[in-house]
Design a protein around this motif. Sequence first.
Motif, short mmCIF file in Angstrom:
data_model
loop_
_atom_site.label_atom_id
_atom_site.label_comp_id
_atom_site.label_asym_id
_atom_site.label_seq_id
_atom_site.Cartn_x
_atom_site.Cartn_y
_atom_site.Cartn_z
N LYS A 53 0.72 -1.59 -0.04
CA LYS A 53 -0.01 0.62 -0.03
C LYS A 53 0.92 1.18 0.18
O LYS A 53 0.81 2.38 0.41
N ASP A 54 1.99 1.09 -0.55
CA ASP A 54 2.60 1.97 -1.02
C ASP A 54 2.85 3.15 -2.10
O ASP A 54 3.09 2.89 -3.15
N PHE A 55 1.34 3.60 -2.14
CA PHE A 55 0.69 4.27 -3.24
C PHE A 55 1.83 5.47 -4.27
O PHE A 55 1.34 5.57 -5.23
N SER A 56 2.57 6.46 -3.03
CA SER A 56 3.59 6.98 -4.17
C SER A 56 4.36 5.91 -4.97
O SER A 56 4.47 6.47 -5.63
N GLU A 57 4.54 5.02 -4.66
CA GLU A 57 5.40 4.89 -5.05
C GLU A 57 4.98 3.25 -6.02
O GLU A 57 5.24 3.36 -6.96
N GLY A 58 3.52 3.47 -5.87
CA GLY A 58 2.42 3.19 -6.94
C GLY A 58 2.71 3.57 -8.29
O GLY A 58 2.93 3.01 -8.87
N TYR A 59 2.66 4.85 -8.22
CA TYR A 59 2.22 5.78 -8.64
C TYR A 59 3.57 5.78 -9.53
O TYR A 59 3.00 5.39 -10.81
N SER A 60 4.63 6.43 -9.13
CA SER A 60 6.05 6.72 -9.59
C SER A 60 6.26 4.75 -10.27
O SER A 60 6.86 5.28 -11.75
N GLN A 61 5.70 3.80 -9.99
CA GLN A 61 6.07 2.10 -11.39
C GLN A 61 4.96 2.21 -12.11
O GLN A 61 5.34 1.96 -13.39
N ALA A 62 3.87 2.76 -11.63
CA ALA A 62 3.20 2.42 -12.93
C ALA A 62 3.01 3.53 -13.75
O ALA A 62 3.21 3.86 -15.20
N HIS A 63 3.57 4.60 -13.24
CA HIS A 63 3.94 5.53 -14.46
C HIS A 63 5.23 5.69 -14.99
O HIS A 63 4.78 5.69 -16.58
N ALA A 64 6.40 5.29 -14.96
CA ALA A 64 6.86 4.64 -15.44
C ALA A 64 6.91 3.34 -16.34
O ALA A 64 7.24 3.12 -17.69
N LEU A 65 5.97 2.40 -15.85
CA LEU A 65 5.79 1.31 -17.46
C LEU A 65 5.15 1.94 -18.49
O LEU A 65 5.07 1.41 -19.15
N LYS A 66 4.07 2.90 -17.55
CA LYS A 66 3.27 3.37 -18.73
C LYS A 66 4.15 4.53 -19.91
O LYS A 66 3.99 4.26 -21.42
N GLY A 67 4.93 4.69 -20.38
CA GLY A 67 5.75 4.92 -20.21
C GLY A 67 6.93 3.69 -20.97
O GLY A 67 6.93 4.67 -22.11
N GLY A 91 -5.38 9.57 -5.67
CA GLY A 91 -5.91 9.01 -4.88
C GLY A 91 -7.10 8.00 -4.68
O GLY A 91 -7.87 7.16 -3.52
N GLU A 92 -7.00 7.56 -5.78
CA GLU A 92 -8.59 6.42 -5.66
C GLU A 92 -8.27 4.98 -6.22
O GLU A 92 -7.92 4.59 -6.96
N TYR A 93 -7.19 4.88 -4.98
CA TYR A 93 -6.31 3.71 -4.43
C TYR A 93 -6.89 2.04 -4.39
O TYR A 93 -6.83 1.43 -5.31
N GLU A 94 -8.75 2.27 -4.36
CA GLU A 94 -9.32 0.92 -4.47
C GLU A 94 -9.21 1.02 -6.42
O GLU A 94 -9.73 0.04 -6.44
N ALA A 95 -9.76 1.44 -6.93
CA ALA A 95 -9.78 2.27 -8.38
C ALA A 95 -8.26 0.95 -9.05
O ALA A 95 -8.66 0.19 -10.00
N ALA A 96 -6.55 1.58 -8.53
CA ALA A 96 -5.59 1.49 -9.27
C ALA A 96 -5.71 -0.10 -8.43
O ALA A 96 -5.37 -1.41 -9.73
N GLU A 97 -6.05 -1.08 -7.37
CA GLU A 97 -6.04 -2.04 -7.45
C GLU A 97 -6.92 -2.80 -7.66
O GLU A 97 -6.89 -3.98 -7.85
N LYS A 98 -8.15 -2.51 -8.10
CA LYS A 98 -8.88 -3.05 -9.52
C LYS A 98 -8.23 -2.72 -10.47
O LYS A 98 -8.86 -4.23 -10.82
#
Length: 122
Positions: A53-67, A91-98
């Motif tokens: 649930k480290d959503f800040s790091e999750g964002y960084s990784q998802a954004h990099a993966l997207k790139g 900040g929609e963490y449940e949607a991200a997990e989904k």
Amino acid sequence: MTAELADKLAPFGIDYVDAMDRFGDNADLYERLALKYLDDGHMVALEAAMETKDFSEGYSQAHALKGVAGNLSFKDLYECAALVSDALYAGEYEAAEKHLPQVEKAHKLVIEGLEAWQRGEL
């Protein structure tokens, strides 16, 4: 060859025609860079961040993966990673997990396609 390879890569979510446009028809460069994705760690890091649930790091990784996926014309992976990245950014963490299982599925397909390409099966 381009059309034939494009048809073989398409089921794996890899848009070879778009990649050739993006890479100026340099098939060797694209193949070399696309196959480097086999060693890319963004998916593993994204899964680890989401699990803790480290959503800040999750964002960084998802954004990099997207790139990476966008640059390599991994269309399905790009779209799924964008859903997770955008949700985390908002900040929609449940949607991200989904949406994470969609990213995992698209990533797995890309890996299968790249491995088959690497083995000369395509």
